[in-house]
Design a protein around this motif. Structure first.
Motif, short mmCIF file in Angstrom:
data_model
loop_
_atom_site.label_atom_id
_atom_site.label_comp_id
_atom_site.label_asym_id
_atom_site.label_seq_id
_atom_site.Cartn_x
_atom_site.Cartn_y
_atom_site.Cartn_z
N CYS A 142 0.83 -1.02 -0.11
CA CYS A 142 -0.19 -0.10 0.04
C CYS A 142 0.74 1.28 0.05
CB CYS A 142 -0.83 0.12 1.16
SG CYS A 142 -2.00 1.41 1.23
N SER A 143 0.52 2.17 -0.92
CA SER A 143 1.20 3.46 -0.80
C SER A 143 1.15 4.23 0.18
CB SER A 143 0.74 4.07 -2.07
OG SER A 143 1.44 5.34 -2.23
N GLY A 144 2.16 4.69 0.92
CA GLY A 144 2.26 5.26 2.08
C GLY A 144 2.44 4.61 3.42
N ALA A 145 2.43 3.46 3.27
CA ALA A 145 2.55 2.40 4.48
C ALA A 145 4.02 2.42 4.93
CB ALA A 145 2.43 0.87 3.92
N ALA A 199 8.67 11.30 1.84
CA ALA A 199 7.74 12.25 1.46
C ALA A 199 8.07 13.92 1.91
CB ALA A 199 6.25 11.91 1.35
N ASP A 200 8.15 13.83 3.08
CA ASP A 200 8.41 15.04 3.61
C ASP A 200 9.72 15.85 3.27
OD1 ASP A 200 5.95 14.87 4.91
OD2 ASP A 200 6.76 14.24 6.78
N ILE A 201 10.64 14.79 3.29
CA ILE A 201 11.99 15.17 2.85
C ILE A 201 12.01 15.73 1.54
CG2 ILE A 201 14.39 14.29 2.27
CD1 ILE A 201 13.83 12.30 4.51
N GLU A 390 2.05 10.31 -6.66
CA GLU A 390 2.74 9.50 -7.65
C GLU A 390 4.22 10.09 -7.88
OE1 GLU A 390 -0.73 8.16 -10.81
OE2 GLU A 390 -0.14 10.19 -10.87
N SER A 391 4.50 11.47 -7.28
CA SER A 391 5.88 11.99 -7.41
C SER A 391 6.91 11.26 -6.94
CB SER A 391 5.65 13.13 -6.83
OG SER A 391 4.60 14.21 -7.23
N LEU A 392 7.88 11.23 -7.94
CA LEU A 392 9.25 10.87 -7.76
C LEU A 392 9.19 9.19 -7.38
CD1 LEU A 392 12.11 12.21 -7.65
CD2 LEU A 392 12.08 11.80 -5.38
N HIS A 393 8.29 8.51 -8.15
CA HIS A 393 8.12 7.06 -8.06
C HIS A 393 8.50 6.36 -9.25
CE1 HIS A 393 5.95 7.86 -4.10
NE2 HIS A 393 6.08 6.62 -3.88
N PRO A 394 8.78 5.17 -9.15
CA PRO A 394 9.00 4.38 -10.49
C PRO A 394 7.81 4.25 -11.27
CG PRO A 394 10.03 3.27 -8.59
CD PRO A 394 9.40 4.18 -8.20
N ASN A 395 7.80 4.41 -12.55
CA ASN A 395 6.59 4.42 -13.33
C ASN A 395 6.46 2.91 -14.28
OD1 ASN A 395 8.40 4.49 -15.54
ND2 ASN A 395 8.03 6.82 -15.79
N TYR A 396 5.62 3.01 -14.91
CA TYR A 396 5.13 1.94 -15.75
C TYR A 396 6.50 1.21 -16.10
CZ TYR A 396 3.26 -0.92 -19.63
OH TYR A 396 3.03 -2.05 -20.39
#
Length: 437
Positions: A142-145, A199-201, A390-396
């Motif tokens: 889960c994103s944010g976990a 994310a805060d960084i 979605e920022s700064l995450h590995p995409n498709y």
């Protein structure tokens, strides 16, 4: 997350119903005509045995379980494994359609395919869990976990046994339920980044970039709110929590009936999402680095992120593997997996910068970014299909690349460790060419 389980079929198929008889319910007593009594006693015996098995936590005889049936790879953890940003194959400021590989249903993972099981977990269809090749995949991440479950604006299941009785459960609890009736051969985990407040960084670094001029740069690398995450005390504390999360996975599998030798824990670390300062294709001057590229870091902050932050976080993750005491572990090193395809790197570009029509065009995978742009409210949320998260995450592209390395780590059922890296250009069976060395 929602609980994962299996329906238990009754002792008779629907096209072969129980013999006809007349009965009258009297409290807990059933009066049955003698003609059907013998047959009914037989049925009740079967039902009683099945009920006893369920009460003892034993899966139904017809279900798979430890070592039985088609093997499964199950993924647990945070946004770097759930599939966050998996909708997008590269970036374009002209038209989101150019990079839209999966469409608006990219994160729909419920049984009917109409929405998310847990809102904002963003488990994409391109996530690495689905290795194929005769191996089934389940994505419980889960994103944010974080390592522990939290319940704020959105429910975020951690790698624990949280259960509020209302359908909210931790990922370890869900794994335990699923593994009891499925043959789970490997559990892949990505966890720890959010415990370091990643994310805060990023938000602080971008804010410092946008709010200070080139002649008086405000760096995030020395902000107290940032450096507090990397004191020796905090690093040790996060490392201990990660090790505890790994032990929770072991407990879940043991409670599901597995010996440690029957499954493997594959722990992955985090990839570098941006280049060092000298590798950016946009100048520090002006705001182009963020307004066009979506990568608003000062050069020295980018250097610090690659030279200090990433090694510290990854050191805590792999160090926790040793600390956990588990013996059935392997590691997947992603630290340089996307080098050459990172956000704003001078070896790739936006679709319009490269003159490429869309993600389906020949060569798109080699010339476009594998990391999603950092978006702010002004570039994300007004009549836009993008999410800030979605920022700064590995995409498709990156997720399919990682999937290839996970498949290689599975190694036909004899899991191995390795370092994932780009192995060539173009696509092989729809995935970027990757190697696990």
């Amino acid at each position: 997350m929602v609980a994962v389980g299996a329906a238990v079929a009754g002792p008779y198929p629907r096209d072969n119903p129980l013999p006809s008889y007349r009965s009258v319910a009297l409290g807990s007593v059933i009066v049955v005509t003698s003609r059907a009594r013998t047959r009914l006693l037989s049925v009740l015996t079967v039902l009683s045995a099945a009920l006893a098995g369920l009460l003892l936590g034993v899966p139904p005889a017809q279900a798979d379980g430890p070592g039985v049936g088609t093997p499964w790879v199950v993924t647990l953890g945070d946004s770097y494994i759930s599939g966050e940003a998996g909708r997008w194959a590269g970036s374009s400021n002209d038209s989101s359609a150019r990079a839209d590989a999966l469409g608006s249903t990219a994160y729909y993972d419920n049984a009917s395919g109409t929405g998310e099981q847990i809102e904002r977990c963003h488990r994409s269809k391109s996530a690495e869990a689905y290795v194929g090749g005769g191996i089934n995949g389940l994505n419980l991440a889960c994103s944010g976990a974080k390592t522990a479950t939290s319940n704020g604006t959105y429910f975020k299941p951690g790698l624990d046994f949280f259960d509020d009785g209302a359908g909210h459960r931790g990922q370890a609890a869900m794994l335990r339920t699923f593994a009891g009736t499925h043959n789970v051969g490997m559990v892949v985990v990505s966890i720890g980044g959010n415990d370091f407040n990643f994310a805060d960084i990023v938000q602080t670094c971008v804010t410092d970039f946008l709010s200070s001029p080139t002649w008086w740069k405000d760096y995030c690398r020395d902000d107290s709110s940032v450096t507090a995450n990397f004191t020796s005390t905090n690093v040790a504390a996060v490392r201990a929590r990660i090790a505890g999360a790994f032990r929770n996975v072991q407990t879940a599998m043991r409670n599901a009936g597995y010996a440690d030798s029957q499954w493997t824990l594959l722990v992955q670390n985090y990839p570098s999402p941006i280049p060092r300062g000298s590798g950016f294709r946009y100048s520090e001057s002006g705001y182009t680095r963020q307004s066009t590229g979506g990568c608003g870091f000062w050069n020295k902050d980018a250097d610090w992120a690659n030279d200090s932050v990433l090694p510290t976080i990854n050191g805590a993750v792999f160090g926790a593997v040793a600390d956990s005491g588990l013996t059935n572990t392997r590691t997947l090193d992603l630290s340089t997996a996307f080098n050459g395809r990172r956000l704003c790197e001078n070896t790739v570009g936006l679709y319009e910068e490269k003159g490429i029509a869309s993600w389906t065009s020949p060569g798109a995978v080699d010339q476009t970014e594998w990391i999603n742009q950092i978006r702010t409210v002004s570039t994300c949320c007004s009549n836009s299909p993008y999410y800030i998260q979605e920022s700064l995450h590995p995409n498709y592209w990156a997720q399919l690349a990682t999937r290839s390395c996970v498949r290689q780590a599975w190694n036909a059922g004899a899991p191995r460790s390795g370092k994932c890296s780009i192995a060539g250009t173009g696509l092989l069976n729809g995935e970027p060419r990757m190697s696990l060395n």
